[in-house]
Structure formats: C-alpha cells, structure tokens
Scaffold this active site. Structure first.
Site, mmCIF file in Angstrom:
data_model
loop_
_atom_site.group_PDB
_atom_site.id
_atom_site.type_symbol
_atom_site.label_atom_id
_atom_site.label_comp_id
_atom_site.label_asym_id
_atom_site.label_seq_id
_atom_site.Cartn_x
_atom_site.Cartn_y
_atom_site.Cartn_z
ATOM 1 N N LYS A 22 0.837 -1.212 0.000
ATOM 2 C CA LYS A 22 0.000 0.000 0.000
ATOM 3 C C LYS A 22 0.867 1.256 0.000
ATOM 4 O O LYS A 22 0.674 2.150 -0.817
ATOM 5 C CB LYS A 22 -0.901 0.003 1.244
ATOM 6 C CG LYS A 22 -1.536 1.349 1.552
ATOM 7 C CD LYS A 22 -2.543 1.255 2.673
ATOM 8 C CE LYS A 22 -2.112 1.810 4.005
ATOM 9 N NZ LYS A 22 -1.721 3.214 4.050
ATOM 10 N N ASN A 23 1.814 1.309 0.912
ATOM 11 C CA ASN A 23 2.571 2.549 1.072
ATOM 12 C C ASN A 23 3.585 2.785 -0.042
ATOM 13 O O ASN A 23 4.095 3.895 -0.192
ATOM 14 C CB ASN A 23 3.266 2.585 2.440
ATOM 15 C CG ASN A 23 2.258 2.786 3.566
ATOM 16 O OD1 ASN A 23 1.084 3.016 3.319
ATOM 17 N ND2 ASN A 23 2.733 2.679 4.799
ATOM 18 N N CYS A 116 -6.007 7.807 8.846
ATOM 19 C CA CYS A 116 -6.124 7.106 10.124
ATOM 20 C C CYS A 116 -5.963 8.068 11.296
ATOM 21 O O CYS A 116 -5.176 9.006 11.246
ATOM 22 C CB CYS A 116 -5.043 6.033 10.217
ATOM 23 S SG CYS A 116 -5.452 4.580 9.276
ATOM 24 N N ARG A 121 -0.568 14.552 13.339
ATOM 25 C CA ARG A 121 -0.084 14.423 11.976
ATOM 26 C C ARG A 121 -0.073 15.735 11.193
ATOM 27 O O ARG A 121 -0.822 15.921 10.230
ATOM 28 C CB ARG A 121 -0.878 13.335 11.231
ATOM 29 C CG ARG A 121 -0.893 12.035 11.996
ATOM 30 C CD ARG A 121 -1.508 10.914 11.221
ATOM 31 N NE ARG A 121 -0.574 10.285 10.317
ATOM 32 C CZ ARG A 121 -0.811 9.166 9.669
ATOM 33 N NH1 ARG A 121 -1.948 8.565 9.816
ATOM 34 N NH2 ARG A 121 0.076 8.642 8.860
ATOM 35 N N ASP A 305 3.671 0.815 12.172
ATOM 36 C CA ASP A 305 2.466 0.199 11.607
ATOM 37 C C ASP A 305 2.235 -1.223 12.123
ATOM 38 O O ASP A 305 1.151 -1.782 11.931
ATOM 39 C CB ASP A 305 2.537 0.178 10.069
ATOM 40 C CG ASP A 305 2.302 1.563 9.484
ATOM 41 O OD1 ASP A 305 1.940 2.481 10.239
ATOM 42 O OD2 ASP A 305 2.484 1.725 8.262
ATOM 43 N N ARG A 396 -8.873 -0.881 3.726
ATOM 44 C CA ARG A 396 -8.023 0.220 3.247
ATOM 45 C C ARG A 396 -6.619 -0.275 2.922
ATOM 46 O O ARG A 396 -5.940 0.305 2.070
ATOM 47 C CB ARG A 396 -7.890 1.308 4.330
ATOM 48 C CG ARG A 396 -9.167 1.999 4.655
ATOM 49 C CD ARG A 396 -8.896 3.152 5.563
ATOM 50 N NE ARG A 396 -8.181 4.184 4.804
ATOM 51 C CZ ARG A 396 -8.209 5.465 5.076
ATOM 52 N NH1 ARG A 396 -8.908 5.898 6.107
ATOM 53 N NH2 ARG A 396 -7.548 6.329 4.347
HETATM 54 C C1 UD1 Z 1 3.854 7.027 6.513
HETATM 55 C C2 UD1 Z 1 3.014 5.793 6.255
HETATM 56 C C3 UD1 Z 1 2.394 5.300 7.554
HETATM 57 C C4 UD1 Z 1 3.487 5.077 8.597
HETATM 58 C C5 UD1 Z 1 4.370 6.326 8.731
HETATM 59 C C6 UD1 Z 1 5.556 6.106 9.635
HETATM 60 C C7 UD1 Z 1 2.192 6.069 3.998
HETATM 61 C C8 UD1 Z 1 1.028 6.290 3.105
HETATM 62 N N1 UD1 Z 1 1.963 6.116 5.304
HETATM 63 O O1 UD1 Z 1 2.986 8.026 7.010
HETATM 64 O O2 UD1 Z 1 1.724 4.054 7.284
HETATM 65 O O3 UD1 Z 1 2.880 4.818 9.851
HETATM 66 O O4 UD1 Z 1 4.871 6.715 7.447
HETATM 67 O O5 UD1 Z 1 6.344 5.072 9.173
HETATM 68 O O6 UD1 Z 1 3.289 5.798 3.548
HETATM 69 N N2 UD1 Z 1 5.430 14.811 11.073
HETATM 70 C C9 UD1 Z 1 5.533 16.145 11.397
HETATM 71 N N3 UD1 Z 1 5.378 17.070 10.404
HETATM 72 C C10 UD1 Z 1 5.136 16.711 9.112
HETATM 73 C C11 UD1 Z 1 5.054 15.350 8.786
HETATM 74 C C12 UD1 Z 1 5.208 14.427 9.789
HETATM 75 O O7 UD1 Z 1 5.740 16.496 12.555
HETATM 76 O O8 UD1 Z 1 5.018 17.612 8.263
HETATM 77 C C13 UD1 Z 1 5.583 13.803 12.130
HETATM 78 C C14 UD1 Z 1 4.357 12.917 12.274
HETATM 79 O O9 UD1 Z 1 3.384 13.519 13.109
HETATM 80 C C15 UD1 Z 1 4.962 11.689 12.887
HETATM 81 C C16 UD1 Z 1 6.348 11.598 12.235
HETATM 82 O O10 UD1 Z 1 6.604 12.905 11.749
HETATM 83 O O11 UD1 Z 1 5.115 11.855 14.277
HETATM 84 C C17 UD1 Z 1 6.465 10.599 11.114
HETATM 85 O O12 UD1 Z 1 5.431 10.806 10.177
HETATM 86 P P1 UD1 Z 1 5.620 10.502 8.618
HETATM 87 O O13 UD1 Z 1 6.877 9.723 8.430
HETATM 88 O O14 UD1 Z 1 5.461 11.766 7.871
HETATM 89 O O15 UD1 Z 1 4.397 9.538 8.326
HETATM 90 P P2 UD1 Z 1 3.454 9.550 7.056
HETATM 91 O O16 UD1 Z 1 4.237 9.866 5.829
HETATM 92 O O17 UD1 Z 1 2.240 10.353 7.339
#
Ligand code: UD1
Length: 415
Positions: A22-23, A116, A121, A305, A396
């Site tokens: 998925k990711n 989710c 986030r 995850d 999903r």
């Molecule tokens: C992706 C994955 C999700 C997985 C996560 C962490 C997809 C579609 N989803 O989510 O399944 O759980 O990586 O491995 O690939 N953060 C900030 N500011 C930002 C962005 C992120 O503070 O602008 C923080 C988030 O709140 C979190 C951390 O950074 O605490 C990691 O998030 P991130 O790696 O961005 O996760 P996703 O890309 O949303």
C-alpha cells in the site's frame, strides 16, 4: 454490520502470497501524474486506499484502467490541479499529490488531509521542503493552495524524518530545474521504491536507501512498467498471525530484507523461521515468550504500523512485556478494545505495559486500519469467537485479510 468473524486458537498451517505494498503504491500512483504518457503498475494492491487514489487521479483528468492486478494510468492530459475535497479528506496520503501536482501543473489545491486517526499528523515538514524548492502556500476555507513559477533545485534539511514529506520533496524535484539535495530524509523502503520507479521512468536520483538524496532535475519522464513490491506490513501481520496461534505458516515472496526488525522481535518471543527460495517458513509453536522492551523507530527500526498488531501478540504471551511508541503520539487507540477481550494492558504516556494471558473472544470495534488488524490477530489467539466490526478499515490496506488468513489455515469470515 460489515465485520469479520474469527474462530480463535486454531494453529495456522498453510501458505499465502503477499500482496503489493500500500505505502509503495500510493506515492508511485501520484508520481504517474508527472509522466505525460502512460504508466503501468503491476502487482498493484486492490485495496480501498488505492481505489480512492485512482478516483482522485481520474478527478484530475487522468485515465485509469485495471487489467487483473495491473493498473494503467494515463496522464497525457490533466484537466485540473484541484483535489476534490471529499476524496482528499478521506485519505492522508493524498498529501503526496502536492509534490506531483506542483511538479506537473505548477499549482495544487488540496483539502487538509485525513486518514487514520493516530495523532495530530501535521504537514509542516512537507510545506517547508516544498518552499525550499520554490513553492508558496496559502490556506483558505480548509484548503491548501500551492503554486510555483518553476520547481527549482534547492537544499532541504529535514529536522525530523518524515516518509510523506520526503516523498513530496522527491516528487517536486524530479522534474524541476537544477539539482536538489535532500538531507535528513526518510530511509523507509517505500521512499526507495518511489525513487526506483522515478529512475526507471527517466529520473536521476542517487543516494537511494540513504538519508541524503541527490536529484538532478530532468525535463520529462517517460512511459514505464513497474512492479509494486510486496507489502512488508501485510507480511508482518501474517507473521503475527502465526505467532499468536502457535502455529506454522509459509509466506510466499515476502520482502524479508525489509522485515528484519519484525523478524528479530518474532525470534525474541520464541518464533523460528527459515527463508528459502522466496518462501518464509514460520514455526511458532514456542512463540509465547514476552519481550522486556520493544520500541517503534524509523526504518530500519521496528515499524509503528506493526505496533498494535504486535501488542495483540504480546497480550497472548506468557509474561510481562513493554512497547514504546516513538513515532506517533496517539497510537494506542486499540487498547480499550483489546481489554474487552481480557487483555491486561496499561498505557502510560507513550509506553504500554502488557501482562500476557488468555484472551476471550467477544464483539470489538475497529477504529483504524492497523488497530483493526490487531483485533483480528487478537481474535486468532483468543478462546472462542471474536467479531470485529468495521471491516472497511481493514480493506483500506489489506486486499482480503480473510482470504489470506484462511489460506494460512485460519477460520475467518466476512459477516
Ligand atoms: C507514513 C506511512 C504510515 C506510517 C508512517 C511512519 C504512507 C502512506 N503512510 O505516514 O503508514 O505509519 O509513514 O512510518 O506511507 N510529522 C511532522 N510534520 C510533518 C510530517 C510528519 O511532525 O510535516 C511527524 C508525524 O506527526 C509523525 C512523524 O513525523 O510523528 C512521522 O510521520 P511521517 O513519516 O510523515 O508519516 P506519514 O508519511 O504520514
């Protein structure tokens, strides 16, 4: 009510082929917008998040067509740069369209992303990275408006690793002008797969798999056929299914290199495995030990995850375990539901203390994708029958979790 009914405590003994990731699929689908032609994604998982992304791409004017498990995306012409609010809000990963739309149209309008419910986030890292490449943003009526004259090369230093923000930066830079250097980027395998896809389509990205990516902008991408890699989280879920039933199981073509942290944890609880000729042979008869300390970390650490899914395994172990969630601040949402099944779990700040024991089947409710999968895994380990409500959350990310678990020898059905 759409749910899943599980008969517990049947030791697994069967084999299953692992679905596409998925990711990995979602950002590659967004990347297909950068090619003014046709992209074919083989082994694309037939899950609702992929269908939702497909709908968004169609809304932007792209054509899509399925042939078996291959998804063809034609983005010869794009009719707009505005992601429909109702669709974008449903899925947080729609945020990766920001980078690809800016790259393709120099403009993007997105609703603030949903997905989710696992913490605040924010998207600050995404915006700062894209600003460093020349984009500007404004917010109005709950929508994010981005635009740029031309995406140009720049230097980005992420203060914190983010999968989505790294993907957005890569997507915006790949067809930009000049060279971009991205430091502090996420090393999650899915970022690597996105870069490999882009390189296969004519991109020039080096440093794949490291925390520093160097991207030399290219004027355009070309048509390509790309195979979506197997899903490390789905594979990890089925390792946990084997563990919780103290059974066996064979996973066909799992991405074992990307599963090291999970397999280490599996060995610590007493699980044994052999990997041979593309098959992972699991032997979980002794997988009943607790783990003193496990914490989620960015790759190559234990994946967030799989945290709630492994929590379900530890709730069925013989002794006390602790898991710390280090990535998201609110990822123990499943705990009250596991408690309804008799699990002894206390959460203090970011750490869950688990006293392993026997779970009892009952009616529980999924509230998000991986938490829902955790309840299914708990049901496999519990005495009697478990009913997990809200199957749509599992859909999903899992093509058909019932089909897969039944292939592995479980008794699970949609109800
Ligand atoms: C992706 C994955 C999700 C997985 C996560 C962490 C997809 C579609 N989803 O989510 O399944 O759980 O990586 O491995 O690939 N953060 C900030 N500011 C930002 C962005 C992120 O503070 O602008 C923080 C988030 O709140 C979190 C951390 O950074 O605490 C990691 O998030 P991130 O790696 O961005 O996760 P996703 O890309 O949303």
């Amino acid at each position: 009510m759409k749910g899943i009914r599980i008969t517990g405590q049947i030791p697994l003994d069967g084999e299953v082929r692992i679905q596409g990731s998925k990711n990995a699929a979602l950002p590659v689908m967004a990347a297909a917008l950068l090619n003014r032609g046709t992209t074919v994604l083989k082994a694309c998982p037939r899950i609702t998040d992929v269908f939702l992304m497909e709908k968004i791409l169609r809304g932007l004017g792209a054509g899509t067509r399925w042939q078996g498990d291959s998804l063809e995306i034609s983005a010869c012409q794009i009719s707009g740069c505005q992601v429909e609010r109702e669709l974008g809000e449903k899925m947080r990963s729609s945020i990766v369209l920001l980078g690809s739309l800016l790259g393709r149209c120099k403009e993007a309008v997105l609703p603030f992303p949903g997905g989710c419910v696992i913490g605040a986030r924010p998207i600050d890292l995404h915006l700062r990275a894209l600003e460093a490449l020349g984009a500007e943003f404004a917010e109005q009526d709950g929508r994010l408006y981005g635009r740029t004259g031309k995406m140009k090369g720049g230097t980005i230093l992420f203060p914190k690793s983010s999968v989505g923000a790294t993907e957005n930066a890569v997507l915006a830079a790949v067809c930009g002008e000049g060279t971009s250097v991205i430091r502090g980027c996420s090393r999650e395998p899915e970022v690597g797969w996105l870069c490999r896809f882009l390189n296969q389509a004519g991109g020039r990205i080096s440093g794949i798999g490291t925390s520093c990516l160097v991207i030399q902008g290219v004027p355009k991408l070309h048509d390509t056929v790309f195979t979506i890699p197997p899903d490390r989280i789905a594979a990890g879920t089925y390792v946990c299914a084997s563990a919780v039933t103290r059974g066996k199981g064979i996973l066909i073509e799992p991405p074992v290199k990307e599963m090291k942290a999970l397999l280490r944890a599996y060995e610590k609880i007493g699980g044994q495995y052999v990997y041979n000729s593309g098959k992972l042979f699991l032997c979980s008869q002794k997988a009943s030990r607790p783990i003193q300390w496990l914490e989620t970390q960015i790759y190559p650490g234990f994946p967030t995850d799989l945290q709630s899914i492994f929590l379900a395994v530890l709730a069925c172990a013989e002794g006390d375990s602790r898991i710390k969630e280090c990535i998201f601040e609110d990822r123990f949402k499943v705990v009250p539901q596991l408690r309804r099944m008799g699990a002894h779990i206390e959460v203090e700040e970011q750490t869950a203390r688990v006293r392993g024991g026997t779970l009892r089947g009952t009616r529980v409710k999924a509230e998000e994708l991986r938490g829902g999968a955790a309840l299914v895994i708990a049901g496999l380990g519990a005495q009697g029958e478990t009913y997990v409500e809200n199957r749509e959350f599992m859909e999903r990310g899992y093509e058909d979790i019932c089909r897969d678990l039944n292939c592995l020898g479980a008794r699970v059905r949609k109800d």
